[in-house]
Scaffold this motif. Structure first.
Motif, PDB file in Angstrom:
ATOM      1  N   ARG A 151       5.022   8.949  -4.212  1.00  0.00           N
ATOM      2  CA  ARG A 151       5.765   7.638  -5.110  1.00  0.00           C
ATOM      3  C   ARG A 151       4.170   6.814  -5.656  1.00  0.00           C
ATOM      4  O   ARG A 151       4.868   5.660  -4.554  1.00  0.00           O
ATOM      5  N   LEU A 152       4.309   5.911  -6.488  1.00  0.00           N
ATOM      6  CA  LEU A 152       3.822   4.411  -7.219  1.00  0.00           C
ATOM      7  C   LEU A 152       4.451   3.736  -6.748  1.00  0.00           C
ATOM      8  O   LEU A 152       5.696   3.816  -7.688  1.00  0.00           O
ATOM      9  N   ARG A 153       4.556   2.919  -6.036  1.00  0.00           N
ATOM     10  CA  ARG A 153       6.009   1.590  -5.139  1.00  0.00           C
ATOM     11  C   ARG A 153       4.735   0.008  -5.509  1.00  0.00           C
ATOM     12  O   ARG A 153       3.765   0.563  -5.208  1.00  0.00           O
ATOM     13  N   LEU A 154       5.611  -0.844  -5.517  1.00  0.00           N
ATOM     14  CA  LEU A 154       4.285  -2.565  -5.009  1.00  0.00           C
ATOM     15  C   LEU A 154       5.362  -2.841  -4.494  1.00  0.00           C
ATOM     16  O   LEU A 154       6.225  -3.429  -4.367  1.00  0.00           O
ATOM     17  N   SER A 155       3.791  -2.766  -3.561  1.00  0.00           N
ATOM     18  CA  SER A 155       4.096  -4.204  -2.089  1.00  0.00           C
ATOM     19  C   SER A 155       4.031  -5.441  -2.744  1.00  0.00           C
ATOM     20  O   SER A 155       2.942  -5.830  -3.038  1.00  0.00           O
TER      21      SER A 155
ATOM     22  N   ALA B 210       7.612   5.965 -10.604  1.00  0.00           N
ATOM     23  CA  ALA B 210       6.256   6.943 -11.318  1.00  0.00           C
ATOM     24  C   ALA B 210       5.655   8.001  -9.642  1.00  0.00           C
ATOM     25  O   ALA B 210       4.809   7.846  -9.148  1.00  0.00           O
ATOM     26  N   VAL B 211       5.441   9.109 -10.316  1.00  0.00           N
ATOM     27  CA  VAL B 211       4.672   9.990  -9.346  1.00  0.00           C
ATOM     28  C   VAL B 211       3.791  10.317  -9.488  1.00  0.00           C
ATOM     29  O   VAL B 211       3.031  10.115 -10.677  1.00  0.00           O
ATOM     30  N   LEU B 212       2.750  10.344  -8.929  1.00  0.00           N
ATOM     31  CA  LEU B 212       0.984  10.415  -8.517  1.00  0.00           C
ATOM     32  C   LEU B 212       0.209  10.959  -8.030  1.00  0.00           C
ATOM     33  O   LEU B 212       1.079  11.625  -6.806  1.00  0.00           O
ATOM     34  N   GLU B 213      -0.019  11.814  -8.623  1.00  0.00           N
ATOM     35  CA  GLU B 213      -1.493  12.878  -8.092  1.00  0.00           C
ATOM     36  C   GLU B 213      -2.295  12.549  -8.143  1.00  0.00           C
ATOM     37  O   GLU B 213      -3.179  12.314  -9.046  1.00  0.00           O
TER      38      GLU B 213
ATOM     39  N   ALA C  66       3.584   9.062  -0.128  1.00  0.00           N
ATOM     40  CA  ALA C  66       2.993   9.857  -0.079  1.00  0.00           C
ATOM     41  C   ALA C  66       4.031  10.641   0.516  1.00  0.00           C
ATOM     42  O   ALA C  66       4.807  10.749   1.507  1.00  0.00           O
ATOM     43  N   THR C  67       3.751  12.042  -0.331  1.00  0.00           N
ATOM     44  CA  THR C  67       4.637  12.979  -0.067  1.00  0.00           C
ATOM     45  C   THR C  67       4.191  14.490   0.569  1.00  0.00           C
ATOM     46  O   THR C  67       4.861  14.895   1.450  1.00  0.00           O
TER      47      THR C  67
END
Length: 148
Positions: free
Chosen positions: A78-82, A3-6, A99-100
């Protein structure tokens, strides 16, 4: 699938830096995104969305020296779940944006770019060849054969 996010928002906390067990630098901070909405013919703020941003390696070092609380930023990642267990043994989860890229939001101000200096990494093979060449160059010349 990632899931790519801006996102565009304001840095809401100071940047926290750490080093991973593997020795890589990390940086994290919270970003506040407050969308504008039109209600009853008037513009107003909608509910603020808070998101944790994490950065690794060179990006982490650059963010730590460039980003401060209150700065308007643009973040891609990229959205991640921690997930973790708190002190009471309860499972907790939080969405984190890995973040990239991170940069200033230039629609809200100006910035001056300074390129990071990258350390020069010598290849061990190059060093071995260099030592071999030096040792050969320092050997005495063989005595000339006497023709009889």
């Amino acid at each position: 699938m990632d899931a790519v996010l801006e996102l565009s928002g304001n840095v809401g906390t100071e940047v926290e830096t750490k080093v991973t067990r593997g020795g890589w630098p990390t940086a994290s901070f919270r970003v506040a995104c407050t969308p504008r909405q039109r209600r009853g013919g008037e513009w107003g703020d909608a509910e603020t969305i808070w998101l944790t941003v994490t950065c690794f390696r060179g990006l982490a070092e650059n963010v730590a020296s460039s980003v401060s609380k209150g700065d308007p930023v643009l973040v891609n990642g990229r959205l991640r779940l921690s997930s973790w267990e708190d002190e009471h043994g309860e499972r907790r989860e939080r969405l984190v944006l890995e973040a990239t890229t991170v940069g200033p939001d230039l629609t809200r101000g100006t910035s001056t770019f300074r390129r990071s200096e990258r350390p020069v990494v010598e290849d061990e093979t190059d060093e071995a060849y260099r030592e071999l060449i030096l040792s050969v160059e320092q050997e005495p010349e063989p005595a000339a054969a006497v023709a009889g």
